[in-house]
Enzyme design. Structure first.
Site: not given
Lengths: 372, 408, 372, 408
Positions: B118, B121, B236, B377
């Site tokens: 994949q 990112s 995911e 976060e």
């Protein structure tokens, strides 16, 4: 055996009914009114809860006039009561005393007292803790004195829930056959009941001074194991109440964070507040899992019930306390005023944590049970 | 996906037995067996017929597994390198692929012949995936891509990559992305291992230099790459938010308890022991709470009332893991000064063979738990906004052309 | 007596000189190069530090060729070395061994060895901890054997800093007169030195196996109290190094938070990251106070020095570890890659915490000293 | 403020002795003595001559105190109710007041004859003080004010209030404020106690209903109220960020140690004792670190290199206090179920007379520490932005008319 932890539609109906009732009978004004009385609750509401809703006898078998429900129903009830901060002798009478009678008392007393409790005609207090500050079974040191067929009690019992208003006092004391359960008339000679100014105004406590007070032995044989179970059953129920309190805090904090604007936007849009709320959500959901696990284990009489009760007390005590503390913080200045109800939950949270030994003590108990 | 056609359990079991007659796992290698399994529609029974499935409910995949187990000691389960292809690649191909893609790609994904990775990112786009800046420029029937991808598991083994890249810098960031199937053997694709704190490289960096991709390998429409990617990302996140052990005291908890029980007697003072024991108990509790919450989530799901329990697990587990392995290290005390596994940079780790070794490895590895698959976060934002309904922050990166959004 | 904890202009000059030197000799590439060697440091740099900057003998009296400075100077030096993650036998030789010799050894050995250390000609290792996992004085169990004038040692010593590259080994072992200090030649028969693969690559450790290894007794009388002080002096210095490491983490995290943009703005503009940085600042400033207090107390030989050393170890260990962990988190995915240096600080942080007994153990020691 | 004129210590001490000849604390009541002290320029020696000072350095106030102590067993220190008037009111009057105000107001502030209070915060404006919505409308030579103030210490005792209110809703929020001296006895001013978690009312709410203020009582220019208020707020924050005890193990730490040492023996298991002892030790450490940090701050200040130590203290102390008193409660265990002090609503608290009583009171009271004088969240913003230089958040409440900013 894995437990299937989910509520049925009937449970959700019970919750809805109860919530409607509590919105009426345990709104903030009523809580404030009742907490400022000496008795600490409204006897009419207590009767109503017993008679109309069958709550006083929820877990009492039908043969004694109870509803014969189990711990899953109690879970729902306690959660809602905790959420509404209900001022009531429910924990003392319908949970602790009922369990003590069901697990430790002879049949005659069960019949007599459980029936009265279920009918809402009797508030019952259990006197076990003593000034030594301990909450474990070995910490119970009071020894009953026998002369002929008569028993008398001398010594002190502390932190007795609703000890001031109870119509019967159940006292744990030692005899030759071990830990035993006694029945004492609140008006008995030699018994002095002293109201203790409580940290948590919504739950009244007393100190009981016994001086050769006549008592009736209502158990047979050593009740140590039975009473240990009673305490675990009580903390399991209390953990559901604490979880309900945490849930109220979460909802209240989130609602405030959505509507309170500072610097032109809701404070809940700031990560400092948003992330606090997210952490409260995690802790509250975990507390819910723990309370569910303990109450389902009680209902199913699982082998690991005692362990789950320890887990629940520890997790729910901390979750409620943190949730209340954070809810004060999120409310800013108003959070610590008398005017807002948050402080009442904060005090309830700490008092509930301390009531049967605190979270750290229950973790130690858990470690012992699991063999760490 | 089409409505599952009804097929009763026994019929399905019979089909499995028929497969086993043709090819038996005990006498067939994994790839060959799984090829047959695909042909019989028993690869993923919830896929349509002709694509390795039978159009059944996803739950019925368990029956295939169960029936094979009954008749074979050997089970050819999903090859580790194929997890991404099977979990994310196959659904994307099924939903967005051409008929030809489905026919050629799906069998090899399932059999394990072709590994997928994949490519979402980028170094500049971590939490903000949609802010990515690799760029594809149209050139006739092809696109020419330049950029860098990162955190790409099994890229070095992969035949195909699921590539999300920008095709229109003038559009707002979510609207200028497209989704491609990238041939990982194409010129200009360079894969480099990315070593971590442990010395292992679970992930790779992938550099794309003037890589040409036929336009026909675009999945979904031009500019709709984000929508295609979302499905993939959802899968995911579910995969990572594990929810702890299913058994009381099992999994990682069990390893911590082993470290505790095998601790060096006398190394800690009684007070230190008491405090360490409390920390161990807390970790035991934490993992129980994860387990119970997962159990409750399954029950709610089954009852048709999915609650927030699932989303809670990912956040909680990251923090719980880090705390747990810190406790393990503190139990070992100075013995943790030695790192027997060593830090030789390597692509795959041999599993440490002692509980202490595992704990030391996990102490380092677990630091990534609160970052990978969504930082803690970001997870708190998601819980706050999507579960609790708290308002978002003022946004300056939406509804403006991507090229005008500041970036590092 | 309250200590006036502030640095003079001379101290700041020392800091500036040292920082310039470390920028040159302990940049990231050099650290990575040295940490991958067996020795773990560059002997040329060590010589340079000794000869040109007088660092090896910083706290060694002038009569032994040292600079004769005190713990305030050492505070500055250790802070800077920690910040730069210097790979060096400084802690083992210039701090631990130098202090052991200064406080426990006879004059002859002091003269011989301190002079060599100060000159940068000798790396020295102190072997005290043993496989029992204890770091307190009572945990030292190795007993020396005497035959005639000859002493031999048998047993194991663990976690010996720079034990592999040292030119002299100072061993703590028991004799009839109590805890004693021995000098052992690293090449002595019966001594086997085994490199331990370290968690923290930037500080090399060894395990030493003694089998009738000849040793020279270089102390007189029981050294328990003296060596306890040596350990406290070492942890005080180490705490300054830890504080320097925490400071590096804070600065690095803040710098990254200013420059890393996500969703169109610097991540440091989000409260989640900003507040993490603020908390790191608080903890780092507190660590600074603790390290200062310990080192100033050492310099001034204050009565409460041992207490302050415990305080400093505990505060600085936790501050450094938290700072390193948060710095990983703030860097996101890159934070736990080998490529970025943050993980090196993370490992140094945990190893430094464990090296002489961890933060919790030092809190217990503090409680004992204060009488809690 | 004018440059301090040099006056040596001995001359100052001589002046103090002269005051003592005229009025001696042992034979004079507080107000009368402090009136004389003012007349002699010995009230605040850093104020100019004629206003209770001598134009000296602020440090020299200590000498006055020292000299009086030498000659008198009785010291007429600042009356508790006058802290705000002296600390904040006097500097504001000195800087912004007319000559007549200075002459009439300053002596009575110092003497304690007239108590002052600060009227900034409003229910809708907590952290966001400048967002306040009380409104003054000009009516000839007067202003008519309506609104509500909150967190007003000593309002019920006050003669004068420092009022910050909006005079221009069309201006951006900081620019539409003005600063007035409010006569607390004026019609329309109503003061109500605001009870807290402990039952005490340290603070008041102040309701303003058509209160008329002469224009001449405006301090500073119209629309410049924020600038005038800033000075006042700075003083407040300094006053609250105490920095702990100056003596090792003193102050609150000492009280915690007392609770610990007087704990009920046998109430806790050995393991529980070990853990509680560690928590006590942590609190001891926390307070030591506060003390040492304050000490370092003073040293840096003296050396002319003020660092961030000061700003750090307020944030740290709030959290340290809360944790410390929680520990005290847990040491007491079930004994903390009783709250002997009771919750009778009252304006001033009698100090509890046992260490346990103090701890119980502080357990409740300390919840406010992370809110009053700047919440911990705001303090973290300040540390992050002003000390570390991190960027601010996007702002939507600046540079637009106040009336257009959303508010609750």
């Amino acid at each position: 055996m894995p437990i299937e932890m989910s509520l049925t539609d009937e449970h959700e109906e019970l919750r809805a009914t109860l919530r409607a009732f509590l919105n009426e009978c345990s709104d903030e004004a009523t809580v404030r009114e009742q907490m400022s009385t000496e008795r600490g609750y409204d006897p009419d509401v207590w009767t109503q809860m017993a008679e109309q809703m069958g709550l006083a006898g929820l877990i009492i078998p039908e043969e004694f006039g109870g509803a014969g429900y189990g711990y899953v129903e109690l879970l729902v009830v306690m959660e809602e009561m905790g959420r509404a901060l209900l001022c009531s002798p429910y924990l003392s009478t319908a949970v602790l005393a009922a369990n003590a009678l069901m697990h430790c008392a002879d049949e005659k007393s069960q019949k007599e007292l459980l029936t009265e409790i279920a009918a809402g005609r009797m508030v019952a207090a259990v006197a076990h803790a003593e000034p030594n500050g301990r909450w474990d079974i070995e910490g119970l040191e009071m020894t009953a004195t026998r002369s002929g067929d008569q028993w008398t009690l001398s010594g002190e019992k502390t932190w007795v829930l609703d000890g001031g208003s109870a119509q019967v006092i159940l006292v744990l004391a030692r005899t030759d056959s071990g830990l035993s359960l006694f029945r004492v008339d609140p008006e008995a000679p030699g018994l002095r009941r002293e109201a203790v100014p409580p940290l948590d105004l919504t739950r009244k406590i007393s100190q009981l001074h016994f001086e050769d007070a006549p008592a009736e032995l209502i158990s047979a044989g050593d009740q140590s194991a039975n009473f240990e179970r009673v305490l675990a059953l009580t903390t399991a129920a209390l953990s559901a109440e604490q979880m309900g309190g945490a849930q109220w805090c979460l909802e209240t904090a989130v609602e405030y964070a959505k509507t309170r604007l500072q610097f032109g936007r809701p404070i809940g849009s700031y990560q400092a507040i948003k992330h606090k709320c997210a952490d409260m959500l995690v802790e509250t959901e975990f507390a819910r899992s723990a309370a569910y696990a303990a109450c389902f284990a009680a209902a199913e009489q699982e082998d690991d019930f005692l362990e789950m009760a320890d887990l629940a007390q520890s997790a729910c005590s901390e979750a409620f306390f943190h949730a209340a503390a954070e809810t004060i913080q999120i409310h800013g200045g108003m959070g610590f005023t008398w005017e807002l109800p948050v402080h009442l939950y904060f005090k309830r949270a700490k008092a509930s944590d301390l009531l049967f030994g605190d979270a750290a003590q229950h973790r130690e108990s858990l470690a012992n049970r699991v063999g760490l | 996906m089409p409505e599952p056609t009804p097929m009763d359990e026994e019929t399905l079991r019979a089909r499995v037995r028929k497969l086993l007659e043709e090819a038996h796992p005990e006498t067939t290698d994994s790839i060959s067996f799984r090829q047959k399994q695909y042909e019989h529609g028993l690869a993923w029974v919830h896929f349509p017929e002709g694509y390795g499935g039978l159009g059944l409910s996803p739950k019925m995949n368990m029956i295939v597994f169960d029936e094979i187990s009954k008749h074979s000691k050997v089970i050819h389960t999903t090859p580790p390198a194929s997890v991404i292809g099977i979990g994310m690649g196959a659904p994307v191909v099924l939903t967005y692929g051409t008929e030809e893609m489905k026919k050629t790609l799906l069998p090899k994904i399932f059999s394990g012949e072709e590994v997928w990775c994949q490519l979402f990112s980028e170094p500049g786009a971590g939490s903000d995936v949609a802010g990515l800046s690799s760029l594809a420029i149209r050139d006739g029937d092809e696109w020419i891509v330049n950029g860098q991808k990162v955190w790409t598991t099994v890229a070095h083994l992969s035949r195909w990559g699921m590539l999300l890249t920008r095709t229109d810098p003038d559009a707002p960031k979510h609207d200028g992305l497209s989704y491609f199937l990238l041939d990982m053997k194409a010129p200009g694709v360079e894969v480099r291992p990315l070593y971590q704190i442990t010395g292992e490289a679970e992930f790779n960096e992938v550099f794309l230099n003037d890589v040409r991709i036929p336009h026909a390998r675009m999945l979904g429409q031009e500019g709709q790459g984000w929508r295609v990617a979302i499905t993939t990302l959802m899968n995911e996140r579910v995969a990572i938010g594990g929810g702890g052990s299913k058994r009381k005291g099992g999994g990682a908890t069990g390893q911590l308890l082993d470290v505790w029980r095998q601790r060096k007697k006398g190394a800690h003072s009684p007070a230190q022991e008491a405090m360490l024991r409390d920390r161990v108990t807390r970790s035991y509790m934490d993992n129980e709470l994860l387990r119970l919450t997962a159990q409750r989530a399954r029950a709610s799901q089954k009852a048709g009332n999915p609650g927030p329990e699932g989303s809670v697990a990912k956040l909680a587990q990251a923090e719980i893991n880090k705390r747990m392995w810190e406790t393990a290290i503190d139990i070992m005390g100075s013995d943790a000064l030695a790192f027997e596994a060593g830090y030789a940079l390597r692509q795959t780790a041999g599993a440490p063979d002692s509980v202490e070794g595992i704990a030391k490895y996990q102490f380092l590895r677990s630091r990534a738990n609160s970052i990978e698959g969504g930082t803690s976060e970001i997870m708190r934002n998601i819980l706050g906004e999507r579960v609790l309904g708290l308002p978002g922050e003022p946004r300056i990166d939406k509804e403006v052309p991507w090229k005008d959004v500041p970036r590092s």
